[in-house]
Motif scaffolding. Structure first.
Motif, PDB file in Angstrom:
ATOM      1  N   LYS A   1       0.835  -1.193   0.000  1.00 18.13           N
ATOM      2  CA  LYS A   1       0.000   0.000   0.000  1.00 18.13           C
ATOM      3  C   LYS A   1       0.872   1.247   0.000  1.00 18.13           C
ATOM      4  O   LYS A   1       1.969   1.260   0.554  1.00 18.13           O
ATOM      5  CB  LYS A   1      -0.894   0.024   1.251  1.00 18.13           C
ATOM      6  N   ASP A   2       0.333   2.309  -0.636  1.00 14.04           N
ATOM      7  CA  ASP A   2       1.029   3.588  -0.549  1.00 14.04           C
ATOM      8  C   ASP A   2       0.555   4.338   0.683  1.00 14.04           C
ATOM      9  O   ASP A   2      -0.224   3.806   1.488  1.00 14.04           O
ATOM     10  CB  ASP A   2       0.825   4.403  -1.834  1.00 14.04           C
ATOM     11  N   SER A   3       1.004   5.580   0.852  1.00 14.55           N
ATOM     12  CA  SER A   3       0.689   6.341   2.062  1.00 14.55           C
ATOM     13  C   SER A   3      -0.789   6.651   2.193  1.00 14.55           C
ATOM     14  O   SER A   3      -1.272   6.970   3.275  1.00 14.55           O
ATOM     15  CB  SER A   3       1.499   7.644   2.077  1.00 14.55           C
ATOM     16  N   LYS A   4      -1.543   6.559   1.079  1.00 15.04           N
ATOM     17  CA  LYS A   4      -2.976   6.826   1.104  1.00 15.04           C
ATOM     18  C   LYS A   4      -3.807   5.549   1.199  1.00 15.04           C
ATOM     19  O   LYS A   4      -5.034   5.595   1.162  1.00 15.04           O
ATOM     20  CB  LYS A   4      -3.376   7.602  -0.145  1.00 15.04           C
TER      21      LYS A   4
ATOM     22  N   ASN B   1      -3.717   3.054  -0.990  1.00 12.74           N
ATOM     23  CA  ASN B   1      -4.010   2.481  -2.298  1.00 12.74           C
ATOM     24  C   ASN B   1      -3.028   1.366  -2.624  1.00 12.74           C
ATOM     25  O   ASN B   1      -1.871   1.376  -2.178  1.00 12.74           O
ATOM     26  CB  ASN B   1      -3.942   3.562  -3.381  1.00 12.74           C
ATOM     27  N   ASP B   2      -3.480   0.412  -3.429  1.00 12.18           N
ATOM     28  CA  ASP B   2      -2.603  -0.676  -3.855  1.00 12.18           C
ATOM     29  C   ASP B   2      -1.465  -0.147  -4.720  1.00 12.18           C
ATOM     30  O   ASP B   2      -1.673   0.709  -5.585  1.00 12.18           O
ATOM     31  CB  ASP B   2      -3.391  -1.722  -4.649  1.00 12.18           C
ATOM     32  N   VAL B   3      -0.268  -0.648  -4.471  1.00  8.57           N
ATOM     33  CA  VAL B   3       0.891  -0.343  -5.307  1.00  8.57           C
ATOM     34  C   VAL B   3       1.061  -1.507  -6.273  1.00  8.57           C
ATOM     35  O   VAL B   3       1.395  -2.628  -5.857  1.00  8.57           O
ATOM     36  CB  VAL B   3       2.160  -0.144  -4.469  1.00  8.57           C
TER      37      VAL B   3
ATOM     38  N   ARG C   1       9.959   0.940  -2.516  1.00  9.72           N
ATOM     39  CA  ARG C   1       9.151   2.011  -3.067  1.00  9.72           C
ATOM     40  C   ARG C   1       8.959   3.071  -1.998  1.00  9.72           C
ATOM     41  O   ARG C   1       8.480   2.778  -0.898  1.00  9.72           O
ATOM     42  CB  ARG C   1       7.792   1.514  -3.559  1.00  9.72           C
ATOM     43  N   HIS C   2       9.329   4.308  -2.308  1.00 13.58           N
ATOM     44  CA  HIS C   2       9.236   5.381  -1.326  1.00 13.58           C
ATOM     45  C   HIS C   2       7.787   5.585  -0.893  1.00 13.58           C
ATOM     46  O   HIS C   2       6.894   5.729  -1.726  1.00 13.58           O
ATOM     47  CB  HIS C   2       9.787   6.680  -1.919  1.00 13.58           C
ATOM     48  N   GLY C   3       7.563   5.594   0.404  1.00 12.83           N
ATOM     49  CA  GLY C   3       6.229   5.810   0.951  1.00 12.83           C
ATOM     50  C   GLY C   3       5.354   4.580   0.977  1.00 12.83           C
ATOM     51  O   GLY C   3       4.263   4.616   1.554  1.00 12.83           O
ATOM     52  N   ALA C   4       5.813   3.493   0.352  1.00 14.02           N
ATOM     53  CA  ALA C   4       5.018   2.264   0.339  1.00 14.02           C
ATOM     54  C   ALA C   4       5.362   1.412   1.554  1.00 14.02           C
ATOM     55  O   ALA C   4       6.463   1.474   2.090  1.00 14.02           O
ATOM     56  CB  ALA C   4       5.256   1.486  -0.944  1.00 14.02           C
ATOM     57  N   HIS C   5       4.402   0.627   1.981  1.00 10.22           N
ATOM     58  CA  HIS C   5       4.646  -0.262   3.109  1.00 10.22           C
ATOM     59  C   HIS C   5       3.986  -1.610   2.857  1.00 10.22           C
ATOM     60  O   HIS C   5       2.967  -1.719   2.171  1.00 10.22           O
ATOM     61  CB  HIS C   5       4.136   0.340   4.420  1.00 10.22           C
TER      62      HIS C   5
END
Length: 599
Positions: A67-70, A72-74, A322-326
């Motif tokens: 997921k990204d910071s919002k 949403n699926d990456v 990925r920056h901001g992804a977790h």
């Protein structure tokens, strides 16, 4: 706080707060069960696009949500974007897939009577059909209805997927829910999975009253499986409420304890690496099913060969560049390859084995030409009856206690659910409280256990010791008549009670039969009492125990005291349920030599 009647309260408000939509990663060892046929399938090497057919014995698969910071699926990631560590050691990714692999899916539908019928969210076949509309051609789908019995799994072919209107699950008739056993059965059912990925979707209110295995055994099984577990939490009947209680165990009105569904959902969500949903309507349920389908399509699947470890649990760590992804991942997986250490199954049906996982009361059940007989002399304190401050085993018997009121009982904080329950009789239109220790109406101490009966003869020896007059005056603000006896036909709607009292005339005994109907949409749970047999004098009070007996046959209730028939009446309001004990009013009652025979 008493909940029940052996059933679960509505937990949707607390659930919505506690179970926020969290997407997690599922980590699975391989193989799932001892003796399972080894996986054979197309494995795509992470370093190549060429499918390779091979037998994988120790392959560890990981289904990953990124997921990204919002939130949403990456999408669009590849194997080189991930790093996997096990117990701190970097692992080589030998297989990678971006949501394209088909999934073997088992759908479980809880049809027990704890479910909220007024908020109907669709029949089991409708639920299965809703999910099928989003299924991919390669997905293999089966479904099972369950209560405390396991309905057979039905497999849905591609033709049925294209025409889901005709789907109908076989109903499993019974009276309660064995949620843990149902999930275990689904995991066993998936052991013959042809696909690398597996998922179990459970539509339930979270109640578990009759499972042969406990939550810890199920957690061990889930940790040793490779199936993601998606929980869709429906509402229980509205008259039962949690009111935000976080305690892991809750006491029902019959004295039995059960796991708090809030805690159950949270643990299963974290352990299985999937997500929980709490729909509030038919549309919400369909939305939850669609969300599960979308998650399965957006996941990344990684695999590696795990290293041997002396530790029981392996710690897994997945990172993405990925920056901001977790990455949300379940961090622990059981290193044992043999799931039989947790649960034993019937090989033919995949149901939990009664031989290896018996109910405690089954040791006291015998079967003869006349049917089943249940005997308990209470010499074994582990024979299954509730153990609390006011209901427990004593030397040579089982005791219900209704004597000591803790200081400040009225107005006890709502989270003090361990406070004992006390019986007081209130002149309030014959409407009485049956559960809460804070209620001002009569509160009976109740204990039921054992098999479910539809026709029987029950007998027990009982000694009632009323409280002293000064105790009654100081502890019970209203006039209360000490009485105790047998409960029978206890079910979700109410129960009958054969009561014995020596308070009509000094040194005389009297008996009565009452029916207590639980009132819907009330919390705390209330009941209305109806006299079936009025108080009837039966002789002088003995110095020893009195034998109480009741025969329940074809809706005819026959009452006996010390072997002598007192009264025969008919009442067909309830036809079946549990047998147990009750005390109303101040005092203590000791029960010995319980015998229940099927008729």
């Amino acid at each position: 706080m008493k909940l029940g009647p052996r059933y679960i309260p509505s937990f949707h408000r607390a659930f919505v707060t506690l179970l926020s939509a969290v997407v997690t990663v599922c980590i699975f060892p391989w193989p799932l069960f001892h003796g399972i046929t080894l996986f054979r399938g197309a494995i795509t090497e992470a370093q190549s696009n060429v499918p390779v057919l091979r037998v994988e014995v120790d392959l560890q698969t990981i289904d990953v949500q990124v997921k990204d910071s919002k939130g949403n699926d990456v999408l669009g990631l590849s194997a080189k974007n991930f790093k996997v560590r096990e117990n701190g050691q970097r692992q080589k990714i030998v297989f990678f897939d971006a949501g394209n692999s088909p999934v073997d899916i088992a759908i479980l539908v809880d049809s027990s009577n704890t479910m909220n019928s007024s908020g109907h969210l669709g029949s089991e076949q409708e639920i299965a059909a809703q999910f099928m509309r989003t299924a991919r051609p390669g997905d293999d789908i089966s479904a099972m209805d369950f209560t405390d019995q396991m309905g057979p799994f039905q497999h849905f072919t591609r033709a049925r997927l294209l025409n889901p209107a005709g789907v109908a699950l076989a109903r499993a008739p019974s009276h309660g829910s064995a949620l843990y056993d149902a999930i275990a059965t689904a995991l066993c059912h998936l052991r013959t999975s042809k696909n690398l990925r597996q998922a179990v979707i459970v539509i339930t209110d979270g109640v578990d009253q009759y499972s042969r295995i406990n939550l810890e055994q199920l957690i061990g099984l889930v940790r040793s499986s490779r199936a993601q577990l998606f929980m869709i939490g429906l509402q229980s009947r509205p008259e039962f409420g949690f009111q935000g209680h976080p305690e892991p165990r809750l006491t029902l009105v019959d004295g039995q304890d059960m796991d708090n569904p809030i805690v159950v959902f949270e643990r299963l969500m974290k352990e299985s690496g999937a997500e929980s949903f709490i729909p509030k309507s038919n549309g919400g349920l369909e939305e939850a099913l669609r969300a599960v389908s979308n998650m399965l399509k957006s996941e990344y699947t990684l695999a590696y060969y795990p290293q041997k470890t002396p530790y029981e649990l392996r710690k897994i760590e997945v990172k993405v560049d990925r920056h901001g992804a977790h990455v949300l991942a379940r961090r622990l997986v059981d290193s044992q390859q043999d799931a039989s250490q947790f649960v034993h199954f019937d090989e033919a049906t995949c149901t939990v084995s009664p031989k290896f996982h018996p109910y405690p009361y089954e040791a006291d059940v015998t079967h003869g030409l006349g049917g089943m007989t249940y005997r308990d002399n209470f010499s074994n304190p582990h024979s299954g009856w509730p153990i609390h401050e006011n209901s427990h085993y004593v030397s040579g018997g089982y005791e219900l206690l209704n004597l000591e009121v803790p200081t400040g009982n009225v107005g006890v904080p709502a989270d003090n659910i361990r406070a004992p329950v006390y019986s007081v009789e209130v002149p309030a239109g014959n409407i009485n409280k049956a559960m809460s220790p804070l209620a001002e109406g009569r509160e009976d101490v109740v204990a039921t256990y054992g098999p479910w009966w539809s026709g029987f003869y029950a007998s027990v020896s009982m000694k009632l010791v009323p409280a002293k007059s000064h105790d009654v005056k100081s502890q019970f603000p209203y006039a209360a008549r000490p009485a105790a006896g047998l409960i029978f036909r206890m079910n979700p709607m109410g129960y009958y009670a054969l009561l014995l009292s020596d308070a009509v005339k000094e040194k005389n005994l009297s008996v009565a039969v009452v029916r207590r109907d639980f009132l819907p949409d009330t919390y705390p749970l209330a009941y209305k009492e109806k006299g079936i047999v009025p108080w009837t004098a039966v002789g002088n009070a003995p110095t020893s125990a009195t034998e109480l007996s009741v025969q329940d046959l074809n809706n005819q209730i026959s009452v006996f005291v010390d072997g002598q028939k007192v009264k025969v009446v008919r009442d067909d309001t309830y036809s079946q349920g549990w047998v147990g004990f009750v005390i109303s009013g101040p005092g203590r009652a000791t029960f010995t030599s319980l015998v229940v025979e099927q008729k």
